[in-house]
Design an enzyme around this catalytic site. Sequence first.
Site, PDB file in Angstrom:
ATOM      1  N   GLU A 174     -40.212 -67.365  23.351  1.00  9.26           N
ATOM      2  CA  GLU A 174     -39.116 -67.077  22.427  1.00  9.26           C
ATOM      3  C   GLU A 174     -39.636 -67.298  21.015  1.00  9.26           C
ATOM      4  O   GLU A 174     -40.183 -68.350  20.709  1.00  9.26           O
ATOM      5  CB  GLU A 174     -37.923 -67.986  22.734  1.00  9.26           C
ATOM      6  CG  GLU A 174     -36.822 -67.971  21.691  1.00  9.26           C
ATOM      7  CD  GLU A 174     -36.313 -66.575  21.348  1.00  9.26           C
ATOM      8  OE1 GLU A 174     -35.944 -65.832  22.270  1.00  9.26           O
ATOM      9  OE2 GLU A 174     -36.314 -66.217  20.150  1.00  9.26           O
TER      10      GLU A 174
ATOM     11  N   HIS B 115     -16.714 -59.462  31.649  1.00  9.66           N
ATOM     12  CA  HIS B 115     -15.858 -58.289  31.775  1.00  9.66           C
ATOM     13  C   HIS B 115     -15.512 -58.000  33.234  1.00  9.66           C
ATOM     14  O   HIS B 115     -16.303 -58.286  34.134  1.00  9.66           O
ATOM     15  CB  HIS B 115     -16.556 -57.055  31.195  1.00  9.66           C
ATOM     16  CG  HIS B 115     -16.828 -57.150  29.728  1.00  9.66           C
ATOM     17  ND1 HIS B 115     -17.833 -57.922  29.209  1.00  9.66           N
ATOM     18  CD2 HIS B 115     -16.214 -56.565  28.679  1.00  9.66           C
ATOM     19  CE1 HIS B 115     -17.824 -57.815  27.890  1.00  9.66           C
ATOM     20  NE2 HIS B 115     -16.854 -56.998  27.538  1.00  9.66           N
TER      21      HIS B 115
ATOM     22  N   SER C  29     -23.022 -55.110  25.725  1.00  7.53           N
ATOM     23  CA  SER C  29     -21.839 -55.308  26.553  1.00  7.53           C
ATOM     24  C   SER C  29     -21.843 -54.308  27.715  1.00  7.53           C
ATOM     25  O   SER C  29     -22.086 -53.128  27.469  1.00  7.53           O
ATOM     26  CB  SER C  29     -20.595 -55.105  25.702  1.00  7.53           C
ATOM     27  OG  SER C  29     -19.459 -55.132  26.494  1.00  7.53           O
TER      28      SER C  29
END
Lengths: 573, 419
Positions: free
Chosen positions: A114, A132, A424
């Site tokens: 990272e 979701h 998303s």
Amino acid sequence: MTEKLNLVARELAKLGLTAVYPREWRRSVVLEGEVDTWQQYIAAGYAAAGKGYKGVVNAIKVRGLEQSREYLPPAQGGALEGKDYDVVIIGGGVIGCAVARDLTRWDLRVALLEKEDDVAKQTSSRNNGMIHPGIAASSGSKKLAYNIRGNRMYTQAAEELGFELVRCGSVVMLGKSMYQLALPYVRYKALQKGVDGLIPLSRRQVARREPNATSLQRGGIFLPSTGVVAPYKVTVAYAENAVENGAAVHLNTAALGFAMEQGRIIGVRTNQGLIRAGAVVNAAGVWADKIAAYADDHFFTIHGRKGTIAIIDKALGATQKSVLALPRLGVKSYTKGGGLNPTVEGNLLMGPTAIEVSQREDWSTTPEEMEFLFSRHLSLNRQLRPRDTITYFAGVRACTFEEDFIIEPSEHVPNLIHAVGIQSPGLASAPAIAQDVAAMAVEILKTTREVKPNPTFNPERRLTPQLAKLSLEERGEAIKKNPAYGQIVCRCEAISAGEIIDAIHSPVPATSLDAVKRRARAGMGRCQGGFCTPAILEILARETGKAASEINKGRPGSQLLAGETKTGGGTRT
Amino acid sequence: MSGAKWDVAVIGAGPAGLAAAIAANKAGARVCLVERESRPGGILKQCIHDGFGLVRFGQKLSGPEYAWRDIQLAKERGIKLFTDTFLLELEAREEGFVLTLQNSEQAVFQIVTRALVAATGCRERSARQVFIHGQRPAGVYTAGTVQRLINIGGHLPGKNCVILGSGDIGLIMARRLTLEGAKVQGVYEIKAEPSGLTRNIVQCLEDYNIPLHLGATVTKVHGSERVEAVTISQVDENLRALPGTEEYVPCDTLVLSVGLIPENDMLLPLGVQIDPRTGGPAVDQLMATGQAGLYSCGNALHVNDLVDYVSESGEIAGSSAARFSLGKPDRPCHLPVIPQGDIQYVVPQKLDIAAGGQAVLYFRSARTIANASLEISAGGQVLLQKKYKAVRPPEMERIVLDLALLPPGTEELSLNLRG
């Protein structure tokens, strides 16, 4: 010219983009040339999408526009030179961390790289934390399949890793013009997509469930599988459990290229030296196309779509139980502005908005975006006012022009796996994506060696006390064992010195103010760190053995102090 | 976990809480003080400038000196002080208020008190609450945080500062930063007039040649890691930024002094009525809230500009709480106090006429008025009139009313301020 390419050329011509030239490369389409605006660049990318290519590579130059800046950690010599891992994962977002953790189920040497000072620094801490239900994803997409599977896997993940998951459900309300038309269609779609447990609601039922919901609603549906999490906490939880099971997390380590031999990756060149790798996972978020290009496998381009989110004071948390949304006719799902959610911490959250941006690490907010959020979402809950906002922030989604996830082994490099184009419902999909990507990596390794299960794998993360979640009796016991839990530092969120110290010494240590915030929540309350920042600064300095003036928000140059006073230094509280 | 019983418990050992505890103790009550920090004194601990105590002691003291007097008094009188102790839960029961507390030594414990004084002070409005945009770099601080860093931590938060808002702490920090060798580019105030005390404008800005820019605000923060600059814009009469007036001001620190908010979050579960004008509970002249046995004072009640009045309200709240606790009060008989004309707010919001005696009224004007006149009337009868050379919103006014003046059968009292 193939028929597909003709189609692309015609679409570009329709947009008047005469200086854009499409060509085919492997199974993808590449756009080259020049345009005047970023909007044109984006429009050209979409014009080439959906034409049957594997991916859209958008190499168009925008006149006068600065290329996206990318933060790279300062060069630090060869601390990691010669390290040798079976799998190297590039990117410490929720996908990379979940993949790392799933790979530790196997007896493998796993490393996660990272470039920032902590995991969950970019998109994974800058989203709305929604799990979701899957209804928004298109039929047949990877997004849909991973969303449905990922959503179901979250319950177990939350139990094992000890992060909070609240299945608050979502109420999708329909306005006057929508209700009659949309309801049967929505029900049919939900059934077809495999969305769990849809319940139709009349206007009165919506009002009973959510008494503060907008009076514009004419009924809607309830989706009980919708959940919320703190996305950074989920990411940290995966990373910590990966480390507990033997993975290495190398922070401040940027992948700068690959060392290749006969078409295979043999190592990852980083600012800390060359790290040898048996297989590589590309989970590099907004920079995933750059990583793919290192291996000459650049068959997609990532474009950033910024979303702004506002957080509402806890005092109003009880005014709403579920996620509220009121879809509008003619609004495409990827230009929508999110919804109004509860959070696991008891606040409410508005957004995110969606704006195409050329700068992939630009997390600035603007008054216009806030106005948009207020105009779109505030009225969903009749109790909310703009002044109830305690903070706001922005994140950038890593989108491909095909608007779907790419989760597959490279077609050209035998030991590279892409987990890219994650936007998303990427967070909701993460457990399922990780499961598949880990399996792909194991398959690759199995071609050259035997891969055995990790006999000591423990799926349960070791937890330190989170006082806010304890009963008074448990809290008392915790304080008796460690008096540092008795001393409250962040008064708004009632976070103790002990919890901050735990975060600093956790498996993926929090060494900056923001990293402490992501783990312990100190400074995230209504005073926004006004009271506790000096105290956290001093605890960080003490626990890490640094001078207070070295403590920062994460990246170099973000130091909180300019130095000491004339008589200065030292703490005399 | 049923705990020790007290007549009066005071939450917060700042100047209001200290005064309340001492007053309650003097009135014969068994009092304890609960403080979440490690030392009493509240925000005064970090206020090393002088100017405190002119009204109460006739002397110019520094914040710590002012606090020290009450801390010593509280010690001498043997008032129990819980430090590093945090209130977890507050519950009103028949026997009184049950406070669930925690600290490192006693872990989680409870106390029960007949009367409770909430002296929880206020917090600063944050950068996000005034909708500052840009990235989120290091170097954006509220003035109180800067004060804590410099005066208690010995840390210098920045070397080149812009101050937004002309609240008193911001003005004082302009001077303090300058004394520490930092450059203060200027103080920017969105309104047409400064919001701090005149004496602070003179002593903290003018004496140090720090410019004060009125009708201007920060519209953007530049820099992604550390503040690099701010954009300043002029504003129109509705306080909206005027396009075309942007000025780029390089700096490494933005200090905010944009308002204080009374902290009463712990009272909300009790259903206490909050006056939207003050942000504090609605009280009578005894500092009694609508909840029997619960008293409010200091900056939690309304934001004061002088600590002397914070202490005064604490004393009233403390002695009232003691009287309640020791079972001597008459049943209250309340009439509302109605602000009229150019009054921004008045505290108390109601009067208990059964209590009799004198009532101290605090009020602020909504705007600056030269040659203002105040009229207090009840039942169509003017009870009191007072002329002011000037009234300004930053400067709180105090007036004492003899309740014996009230005509019988009065249903409400009104305060009317006019230019």
